[in-house]
Design an enzyme around this catalytic site. Sequence first.
Site, PDB file in Angstrom:
ATOM      1  CE  LYS A 240      -2.294  -1.056   3.816  1.00 36.74           C
ATOM      2  NZ  LYS A 240      -1.759  -2.394   4.188  1.00 36.74           N
TER       3      LYS A 240
ATOM      4  NE  ARG B 169       1.830  -5.286  11.337  1.00 37.41           N
ATOM      5  CZ  ARG B 169       2.974  -5.184  10.659  1.00 37.41           C
ATOM      6  NH1 ARG B 169       4.056  -5.819  11.029  1.00 37.41           N
ATOM      7  NH2 ARG B 169       3.001  -4.436   9.579  1.00 37.41           N
TER       8      ARG B 169
ATOM      9  NE  ARG C 235       7.130  -2.967   6.133  1.00 39.16           N
ATOM     10  CZ  ARG C 235       5.807  -2.794   6.084  1.00 39.16           C
ATOM     11  NH1 ARG C 235       5.257  -2.251   5.000  1.00 39.16           N
ATOM     12  NH2 ARG C 235       5.029  -3.139   7.073  1.00 39.16           N
TER      13      ARG C 235
ATOM     14  NE  ARG D  74      -4.582  -1.491   9.621  1.00 38.80           N
ATOM     15  CZ  ARG D  74      -3.488  -0.928   9.114  1.00 38.80           C
ATOM     16  NH1 ARG D  74      -3.474   0.333   8.783  1.00 38.80           N
ATOM     17  NH2 ARG D  74      -2.415  -1.653   8.936  1.00 38.80           N
TER      18      ARG D  74
ATOM     19  NE  ARG E 153       6.000  -0.738  10.130  1.00 43.34           N
ATOM     20  CZ  ARG E 153       4.856  -0.772   9.479  1.00 43.34           C
ATOM     21  NH1 ARG E 153       4.767  -0.222   8.280  1.00 43.34           N
ATOM     22  NH2 ARG E 153       3.808  -1.340  10.012  1.00 43.34           N
TER      23      ARG E 153
HETATM   24  P1  AMP Z   1       0.578   0.290   8.843  1.00 48.28           P
HETATM   25  O1  AMP Z   1       1.738   1.230   8.723  1.00 48.28           O
HETATM   26  O2  AMP Z   1      -0.571   0.675   7.990  1.00 48.28           O
HETATM   27  O3  AMP Z   1       0.989  -1.146   8.679  1.00 48.28           O
HETATM   28  O4  AMP Z   1       0.046   0.412  10.362  1.00 48.28           O
HETATM   29  C1  AMP Z   1       0.879   0.082  11.453  1.00 48.28           C
HETATM   30  C2  AMP Z   1       0.038  -0.048  12.709  1.00 48.28           C
HETATM   31  O5  AMP Z   1      -0.597   1.205  13.001  1.00 48.28           O
HETATM   32  C3  AMP Z   1      -1.114  -1.056  12.637  1.00 48.28           C
HETATM   33  O6  AMP Z   1      -0.679  -2.369  12.926  1.00 48.28           O
HETATM   34  C4  AMP Z   1      -2.050  -0.512  13.716  1.00 48.28           C
HETATM   35  O7  AMP Z   1      -1.585  -0.816  15.012  1.00 48.28           O
HETATM   36  C5  AMP Z   1      -1.895   0.999  13.535  1.00 48.28           C
HETATM   37  N1  AMP Z   1      -2.900   1.531  12.558  1.00 48.28           N
HETATM   38  C6  AMP Z   1      -2.634   2.077  11.340  1.00 48.28           C
HETATM   39  N2  AMP Z   1      -3.779   2.459  10.736  1.00 48.28           N
HETATM   40  C7  AMP Z   1      -4.791   2.134  11.585  1.00 48.28           C
HETATM   41  C8  AMP Z   1      -6.193   2.248  11.529  1.00 48.28           C
HETATM   42  N3  AMP Z   1      -6.816   2.750  10.449  1.00 48.28           N
HETATM   43  N4  AMP Z   1      -6.909   1.817  12.597  1.00 48.28           N
HETATM   44  C9  AMP Z   1      -6.305   1.307  13.693  1.00 48.28           C
HETATM   45  N5  AMP Z   1      -4.977   1.145  13.807  1.00 48.28           N
HETATM   46  C10 AMP Z   1      -4.220   1.554  12.763  1.00 48.28           C
END
Ligand code: AMP
Length: 191
Positions: free
Chosen positions: A14, A146, A128, A89, A134
């Site tokens: 993404k 996740r 990654r 999400r 991360r």
């Molecule tokens: P990402 O960078 O999109 O993989 O997001 C990393 C982490 O941020 C996720 O595993 C969640 O803990 C949190 N997160 C990101 N976007 C959301 C969302 N829309 N709702 C809830 N938690 C989020």
Amino acid sequence: MINLVLFGPPGAGKGTQAKKLVDNYHLVHLSTGDIFRYNIKHQTELGAIAKSYMDDGNLVPDDVTIKMLETEVNKHPDAKGFIFDGFPRTENQAKALDHFLESKDMDITLMLSLQVPDDELTERLQKRAETDGRADDADSEIIANRIAVYKRETEPVAEYYRAQDKFEAIRGTGPIDEVGNRLRAAIDKYL
Ligand code: AMP
């Protein structure tokens, strides 16, 4: 105006694809994960809340996430459109987004869902971890959680957009540029 939701499990690409689409369509890119990480880095109150959930690979609560997203959208009154990356999400977030956009005379144009098999996702996230550092990519239990959270809480959001005829599934495997071409072809049908 064009407002896109870029959707897919962790590791689907993404973030990578969003950055390319921003250049093509001159959209504002809002990644909720990036915004949370920025807040954690700068030790804000929001960052402290988010970190406690992100460290375990769980979702940050809807009320916190929705409020943050709305604040970010409001920072760009002149935007030609947005690309939402990692949001919504949950179905609650999707409904809140529709409601919020409607209040601004805006709506979602299209959800693009990147499809990648589970074994490739895990492989990509582990890779990654070596380059991006991360913490949530470095632990196989957190990765598994996740992906499980995605299946349980996030995947149903696709149905919400499908019911509105705003859903396109895109194959997310193969060279990055080819995935980008597939995304642009799908978007251009809606312009
Ligand atoms: P990402 O960078 O999109 O993989 O997001 C990393 C982490 O941020 C996720 O595993 C969640 O803990 C949190 N997160 C990101 N976007 C959301 C969302 N829309 N709702 C809830 N938690 C989020």
